[in-house]
Design an enzyme around this catalytic site. Structure first.
Site, short mmCIF file in Angstrom:
data_model
loop_
_atom_site.label_atom_id
_atom_site.label_comp_id
_atom_site.label_asym_id
_atom_site.label_seq_id
_atom_site.Cartn_x
_atom_site.Cartn_y
_atom_site.Cartn_z
N GLU A 56 -1.75 -4.57 -4.25
CA GLU A 56 -2.13 -3.29 -4.87
C GLU A 56 -1.06 -2.93 -5.89
O GLU A 56 -1.26 -3.06 -7.09
CB GLU A 56 -2.27 -2.21 -3.81
CG GLU A 56 -2.79 -0.89 -4.36
CD GLU A 56 -3.07 0.13 -3.27
OE1 GLU A 56 -3.32 1.30 -3.63
OE2 GLU A 56 -3.02 -0.22 -2.08
N HIS A 75 4.86 -2.92 1.02
CA HIS A 75 3.59 -2.74 0.31
C HIS A 75 3.84 -1.80 -0.86
O HIS A 75 4.94 -1.24 -1.00
CB HIS A 75 2.52 -2.17 1.27
CG HIS A 75 1.12 -2.33 0.75
ND1 HIS A 75 0.19 -1.30 0.75
CD2 HIS A 75 0.50 -3.39 0.21
CE1 HIS A 75 -0.94 -1.74 0.23
NE2 HIS A 75 -0.78 -3.01 -0.10
N HIS A 102 14.34 -4.67 11.79
CA HIS A 102 13.05 -4.75 12.47
C HIS A 102 12.21 -3.48 12.27
O HIS A 102 12.69 -2.36 12.38
CB HIS A 102 13.28 -4.95 13.97
CG HIS A 102 14.20 -6.08 14.29
ND1 HIS A 102 13.86 -7.40 14.11
CD2 HIS A 102 15.48 -6.09 14.75
CE1 HIS A 102 14.87 -8.17 14.46
NE2 HIS A 102 15.87 -7.40 14.84
#
Length: 652
Positions: A56, A75, A102
């Site tokens: 995206e 993202h 993590h």
């Protein structure tokens, strides 16, 4: 371990099909997920379970010596960019020597400066984090810019710039903690890379095996025994010693030999020929019934200059007349059930200095061209390569297996050839290895093969010669009516046209279309349907030869749909609507509702050319047979109807 990376899917905002760029020294675990334009620099460590999706917001930059730990998600949004250190725009920029721990979430637009530490389960969204910052656990940073060298305590929510400006500076203990975490992950990076390198891991395995099973020494007098070495090997040993090379031995049982997992034997440091020969004879006796090979090592350059198998199970030491230099060929008969053509192909690749690899895929993954790499074949010796190849075919019986020829200097593939299918081995003809981006191999399309016409094969070859990418897409009848195509296999060379035949056979009940993509302009230059549910493949006469990147399907070729129920006037009206940029839709109604003008909306036709539009209309007419059907032309700008055309009347 194979890296699972994929091209970005075509979307309304991006149709460039960009793929990740991974530096050779980086380590990306096969259980991580990389999609789209992700640029990974040197010595980056990406742990399993990470998701880095530039489908995206794009592109992403991950700087050198950065480590991305398990569970991290990166993202980006379609809109919003940050300026990277190179002055370019990025959706996500992560600098050098960054540690993202993590379960952290980095959502673009986002900038992470050099030397930052992002703690467990922390989130950075629409923000800039300056160089040298230490962000602890469970932190939210949104819509702010963190100045360089700041410390963010655990659990803080930073959503205003005033909060960001009041943060304390990083202390010495915080820097030591971040460096400690980075050091551990650098050690993990080295360990993972060593685990995939046979030369690195073999001594460790040997040491563990010696600790678990202490060897029992059997000292025997060699006097009076027949020496198992031949005169030829005595000559090779003498030549190696005279040139100042070291001599060592490696051995493997039948199981390890199939995977080229050799175990290191002793390094013979003596310079006396008689002592070295006696030591070799002793080792051959100790490892009787196993494979043993002789290694010549250049101690200055720290590389191997000679490799030769001198013993096999059930055989005496093997004689050889090759000189003391790297050898790429060994005359040997075909191994086991390997086809003679496969053996000839392997021999040809080895003679040209290429490396051999294999990939496999089950029927489901084969349809999407999702191949999985097999164990690497490091050997350059033909018998060892053929044995490993046969072991791979046996291990993956019932699957597709293809042979890969690799040019290690250019870091590219020169051959991709399927050598096994679920039905059994494939009869092939040896081909001259060439880069997979080119195609000059001849492919039969006539005779007993009715799936592909000669025109279609020529068109594929023309596209490949012009540097286009060739892919396939398929759709069932329901998805075809809405133009919802699914990705099929990718054809990178003319040698893979056989794969297209298999793909057509597996999707006999689907529509299949061929797509040509110009990778430089990042646009499609050809879309044509080559197969329909009735089992007929299109006879594609639209060759791209001499037309550069301008092939276009026409209404009269490329397998245009049957239009026996559509008048020429209707076809012309559809063409005009498409040329004017209008969208098409359908409405249907039974006889009772027709009398009250109560039309029901049908599927929307998102066709890009006349062929697809007519095919979708035909499919709808068949589905709504016995009803009234009309075509609607819609102006997307004004959101109003510009045409209503009755296509079909209800049977009376």
């Amino acid at each position: 371990m194979a890296v699972q990376s994929y091209a970005a899917p075509p979307t309304p905002w991006s149709r460039d099909l960009a793929e990740p760029e991974i530096a050779p020294t980086a380590y990306v675990h096969s259980f991580s997920n990389l999609i789209g334009d992700v640029r990974i620099k040197d010595y980056v460590h990406i742990a399993p379970g990470t998701s880095i999706r530039a489908d995206e917001g794009t592109p992403f930059h991950i700087g050198s010596r950065t480590n991305i730990q398990d569970g991290v998600v990166i993202h980006g949004l379609q809109q919003g960019r940050v300026i990277g250190d190179d002055g370019q725009e990025y959706s996500v920029w992560i600098g050098d020597n960054v540690s993202i721990t993590h379960m952290a979430l980095i959502h673009g637009p986002a900038y992470i400066g050099d030397g930052c530490f992002i703690g467990f389960r922390s989130t950075v969204f629409n923000a800039r984090v300056g160089a040298g910052c230490v962000v602890m656990m469970h932190v939210l940073i949104q819509d702010v810019e963190i100045p360089p060298g700041k410390y963010v305590p655990s659990g803080m929510v930073i959503t205003t710039q005033q909060q960001a400006d009041r943060l304390p500076n990083v202390e010495e203990s915080d820097i030591h903690f971040a460096q400690h975490v980075v050091g551990i992950n650098e050690a993990l990076l080295s360990g993972y890379q060593c685990a995939e390198n046979i030369a690195c891991i073999a001594p460790i395995r040997n040491e563990l095996q010696r600790q678990e099973d202490p060897p029992t020494l059997h000292v025997e007098m060699l006097t009076g025994e027949k020496n198992t070495m031949t005169t030829d090997y005595g000559t090779h040993v003498r030549q190696l010693l005279q040139q100042g090379y070291q001599i060592s031995l490696e051995y493997a049982d039948a199981r390890r030999y199939r995977t080229s997992s050799w175990q290191s034997g002793p390094t013979l440091t003596g310079q006396q020929e008689s002592q070295v020969m006696a030591a070799i004879a002793q080792l051959l006796k100790e490892h009787e019934g196993e494979y043993v090979r002789l290694i010549g090592v250049d101690p200055k350059a720290k590389r191997r200059v000679f490799e030769e198998i001198i013993q096999r199970p059930g055989q005496a030491a093997v004689a050889s007349s090759s000189s003391s230099r790297p050898s790429a060929t060994v005359n040997a008969s075909p191994v086991g059930s390997l086809d003679a053509a496969v053996v000839a192909q392997v021999r040809q690749l080895l003679q040209q200095g290429y490396q051999i690899g294999t990939e496999h895929a089950d029927a489901r993954r084969y349809r999407t061209s999702s191949w999985t790499s097999c164990a690497p074949i490091q050997s350059k010796q033909e018998p060892e390569v053929l044995a490993a190849l046969e072991a791979c075919l046996q291990e993956h019986a019932g699957e597709y297996v293809r042979l890969i020829g690799i040019d290690q200097k250019q870091k590219r593939r020169v051959l991709e050839q399927i050598i096994q299918r679920p039905q059994g081995p494939v009869a092939i003809a040896p081909k001259t290895p060439t880069p997979v981006a080119t195609s000059h191999a001849s492919v039969s399309s006539g005779g007993n093969d009715t799936l592909l016409s000669a025109d279609l094969v020529n068109q594929i070859q023309d596209l490949l010669r012009q540097g286009c990418q060739v892919i396939t897409e398929y759709a069932d009848q329901r998805r075809f009516r809405t133009s919802s195509w699914q990705s099929g296999i990718k054809i990178t060379s003319a040698q893979q046209i056989n794969d297209l035949r298999s793909f057509l056979a597996e999707h006999q009940r689907d529509y299949i279309r061929l797509v040509g993509v110009n990778p430089q302009a990042k646009q499609r230059v050809l879309e044509t349907i080559i197969h329909r549910p009735n089992g007929k493949a299109a006879s594609n006469g639209n060759s791209t030869r001499g037309q550069g990147f301008t092939p276009r399907p026409t209404a009269s070729s490329q397998g245009s749909p049957s239009t026996h129920s559509l008048s020429q006037e209707v076809i012309e009206q559809v063409r005009q609507l498409l040329q004017q940029g209008y969208t098409l839709g359908l409405e249907h109604v039974d006889a009772r509702r027709y009398r009250t003008n109560s039309w029901q909306s049908g599927p929307r036709i998102e066709a890009k050319n006349l062929n697809e539009a007519l095919a979708a209309i035909q499919a709808c007419l068949q589905e709504y047979s016995g009803e009234y059907v009309r075509l609607i032309g819609i102006n997307p700008a004004g959101k109003q109807r510009v045409a209503e055309i009755l296509l079909q009347q209800a049977a009376k």
